[in-house]
Scaffold this active site. Structure first.
Site, mmCIF file in Angstrom:
data_model
loop_
_atom_site.group_PDB
_atom_site.id
_atom_site.type_symbol
_atom_site.label_atom_id
_atom_site.label_comp_id
_atom_site.label_asym_id
_atom_site.label_seq_id
_atom_site.Cartn_x
_atom_site.Cartn_y
_atom_site.Cartn_z
ATOM 1 N N GLU A 13 -3.825 8.330 9.171
ATOM 2 C CA GLU A 13 -2.389 8.076 9.376
ATOM 3 C C GLU A 13 -1.855 8.819 10.605
ATOM 4 O O GLU A 13 -0.848 8.449 11.166
ATOM 5 C CB GLU A 13 -1.571 8.448 8.125
ATOM 6 C CG GLU A 13 -1.839 7.550 6.922
ATOM 7 C CD GLU A 13 -0.702 6.557 6.603
ATOM 8 O OE1 GLU A 13 0.444 6.805 6.985
ATOM 9 O OE2 GLU A 13 -0.998 5.530 5.961
ATOM 10 N N THR A 45 -6.006 3.448 -4.596
ATOM 11 C CA THR A 45 -5.459 4.360 -5.597
ATOM 12 C C THR A 45 -4.569 3.615 -6.592
ATOM 13 O O THR A 45 -4.698 3.786 -7.810
ATOM 14 C CB THR A 45 -4.623 5.454 -4.890
ATOM 15 O OG1 THR A 45 -5.379 5.966 -3.801
ATOM 16 C CG2 THR A 45 -4.263 6.569 -5.842
ATOM 17 N N CYS A 51 -4.186 -1.169 -2.045
ATOM 18 C CA CYS A 51 -4.282 0.288 -2.112
ATOM 19 C C CYS A 51 -5.293 0.609 -3.206
ATOM 20 O O CYS A 51 -5.117 0.195 -4.363
ATOM 21 C CB CYS A 51 -2.913 0.870 -2.462
ATOM 22 S SG CYS A 51 -2.928 2.649 -2.760
ATOM 23 N N THR A 63 -8.054 1.665 1.438
ATOM 24 C CA THR A 63 -7.827 0.686 2.511
ATOM 25 C C THR A 63 -7.564 1.335 3.872
ATOM 26 O O THR A 63 -7.458 0.637 4.871
ATOM 27 C CB THR A 63 -6.670 -0.257 2.122
ATOM 28 O OG1 THR A 63 -5.549 0.528 1.702
ATOM 29 C CG2 THR A 63 -7.090 -1.189 1.009
ATOM 30 N N HIS A 64 -7.463 2.654 3.888
ATOM 31 C CA HIS A 64 -7.368 3.335 5.183
ATOM 32 C C HIS A 64 -8.748 3.473 5.850
ATOM 33 O O HIS A 64 -8.834 3.674 7.058
ATOM 34 C CB HIS A 64 -6.812 4.752 4.999
ATOM 35 C CG HIS A 64 -5.336 4.816 4.778
ATOM 36 N ND1 HIS A 64 -4.733 4.346 3.645
ATOM 37 C CD2 HIS A 64 -4.339 5.323 5.565
ATOM 38 C CE1 HIS A 64 -3.425 4.559 3.732
ATOM 39 N NE2 HIS A 64 -3.167 5.141 4.884
ATOM 40 N N TYR A 118 -0.580 8.565 -2.214
ATOM 41 C CA TYR A 118 -0.565 8.411 -3.668
ATOM 42 C C TYR A 118 -1.764 9.149 -4.294
ATOM 43 O O TYR A 118 -1.729 9.537 -5.457
ATOM 44 C CB TYR A 118 -0.696 6.933 -4.062
ATOM 45 C CG TYR A 118 0.545 6.076 -3.898
ATOM 46 C CD1 TYR A 118 1.684 6.516 -3.247
ATOM 47 C CD2 TYR A 118 0.555 4.776 -4.424
ATOM 48 C CE1 TYR A 118 2.796 5.701 -3.105
ATOM 49 C CE2 TYR A 118 1.662 3.956 -4.294
ATOM 50 C CZ TYR A 118 2.786 4.417 -3.637
ATOM 51 O OH TYR A 118 3.878 3.597 -3.508
ATOM 52 N N GLY A 119 -2.818 9.275 -3.489
ATOM 53 C CA GLY A 119 -4.123 9.699 -4.004
ATOM 54 C C GLY A 119 -4.166 11.038 -4.691
ATOM 55 O O GLY A 119 -5.041 11.296 -5.520
ATOM 56 N N ASP A 151 0.873 -1.177 0.000
ATOM 57 C CA ASP A 151 0.000 0.000 0.000
ATOM 58 C C ASP A 151 0.908 1.224 0.000
ATOM 59 O O ASP A 151 2.117 1.129 0.240
ATOM 60 C CB ASP A 151 -0.872 -0.001 1.265
ATOM 61 C CG ASP A 151 -1.755 1.238 1.360
ATOM 62 O OD1 ASP A 151 -2.261 1.701 0.325
ATOM 63 O OD2 ASP A 151 -1.932 1.762 2.485
ATOM 64 N N SER A 152 0.302 2.390 -0.235
ATOM 65 C CA SER A 152 1.075 3.624 -0.162
ATOM 66 C C SER A 152 1.503 3.909 1.280
ATOM 67 O O SER A 152 2.413 4.689 1.514
ATOM 68 C CB SER A 152 0.215 4.787 -0.659
ATOM 69 O OG SER A 152 -0.988 4.814 0.076
HETATM 70 N N1 DGL Z 1 -4.583 3.125 1.143
HETATM 71 C C1 DGL Z 1 -4.508 4.006 0.006
HETATM 72 C C2 DGL Z 1 -5.716 3.753 -0.884
HETATM 73 O O1 DGL Z 1 -6.344 2.718 -0.669
HETATM 74 C C3 DGL Z 1 -4.239 5.337 0.549
HETATM 75 C C4 DGL Z 1 -4.378 6.457 -0.345
HETATM 76 C C5 DGL Z 1 -3.234 7.353 -0.646
HETATM 77 O O2 DGL Z 1 -2.093 6.977 -0.579
HETATM 78 O O3 DGL Z 1 -3.567 8.464 -1.009
HETATM 79 O O4 DGL Z 1 -6.069 4.478 -1.764
#
Ligand code: DGL
Length: 280
Positions: free
Chosen positions: A163, A86, A84, A196-197, A53-54, A21-22
């Site tokens: 986070e 994104t 993730c 997933t957050h 990442y979003g 994940d990010s």
């Molecule tokens: N857990 C990532 C997702 O599901 C986090 C988003 C991010 O990094 O912006 O999109």
């Protein structure tokens, strides 16, 4: 998505499952993998040095995802879950044919479950800007049932809130009310937690939309799909003991165990190390 050749069908396979994940959100997927496949080893990578990442361009997300996959493939892994939203939405379609490792994301798994769960054909999707702007949920759900209505909303403030440990706070309540307004207005009866957050915000979200609305945890859905595929392809472990997990991050490991335990709903039990993701 690429799948292993059929000749591997009867082989039991004790190699680890790679999950990334990010950041730490993917641990909600790890939690489900540990629950439904407790005998599997796991290598987890959280790109904590480059989260979120979003809000990044699709080209940047694709570049990051290639590096994340290259890192996981430096271990002898048998399967990869992109935990993730994104990365699954913005990058998986671009990289799917580049690897001979089986790779799945969260979008297909969560869409399938939402389509099954809805009673009134109105599905809400919450995700990062990257996920919502990709249109992948609308596309996937539309393919599964073109008559269903999809009401999406980007929730850019949710990831930093989670986070930083503010999932259960007044700030989370205020933001959730605003982000959910349109979904409530359209009377969706099922909501995909497309990042997933967001399972950490489950109580906050459920409180606003009410108990009649089904919340779909996209990381858990991907874990369940992974189990089906791994089992079908004869790649399950034959280990008689609980598998081990190793965790890697791209920024400091300080605080990982404490915050990570919140996502995992239990104490992080396994090695944690920092790596330089730019090398991959
Ligand atoms: N857990 C990532 C997702 O599901 C986090 C988003 C991010 O990094 O912006 O999109």
């Amino acid at each position: 998505m690429t799948f292993s050749s059929p000749e591997r069908c009867d082989i039991l396979d004790n190699r680890p499952i790679g999950i990334f994940d990010s950041g730490l959100g993917g641990l909600t997927c790890v939690r489900e993998v540990m629950k439904i496949m407790p005998d599997e080893d796991i290598i987890y990578f959280g790109d904590t040095g480059r989260v979120p990442y979003g809000s990044r361009s699709s080209a940047t997300i694709v570049k990051y995802v290639r590096q994340d996959i290259n890192f996981l493939r430096s271990f002898d892994i048998k399967f990869i879950i992109i935990a993730c939203g994104t990365a699954s939405a913005a990058a998986l379609p671009h990289i799917t044919t580049e690897y001979d490792t089986d790779i799945i994301g969260v979008v297909d798994a969560a869409s399938k479950r939402a389509v099954k769960a809805t009673r009134n054909g109105r599905i809400g999707v919450l995700g990062t800007r990257g996920t919502i702007n990709s249109g992948k949920y609308v596309e996937k759900i539309g393919k599964l049932n073109p008559d269903f209505e999809v009401v999406s909303n980007a929730c850019p403030m949710f990831v930093p809130i989670v986070e930083n440990g503010y999932a259960d706070s007044e700030v989370a309540d205020i933001l959730a009310k605003e982000y959910l307004e349109r979904l409530v207005e359209r009377q969706v009866d099922t909501i995909i937690l497309g990042c997933t957050h967001y399972p950490l915000l489950r109580n906050t979200i459920q409180k606003i939309v009410g108990n009649d609305v089904t919340l779909i945890d996209s990381g858990a859905a991907a874990a369940q799909d992974a189990k089906d595929i791994i089992t079908r392809h004869g790649l399950r472990s034959d280990r008689k003991s609980t598998g081990r997990a190793k965790y890697y991050v791209s920024d400091t490991i300080h605080g990982f165990e404490e915050l990570g335990s919140l996502f995992l709903s239990k104490k992080i039990d396994g090695d944690v190390a920092k790596i330089d993701i730019e090398k991959y």
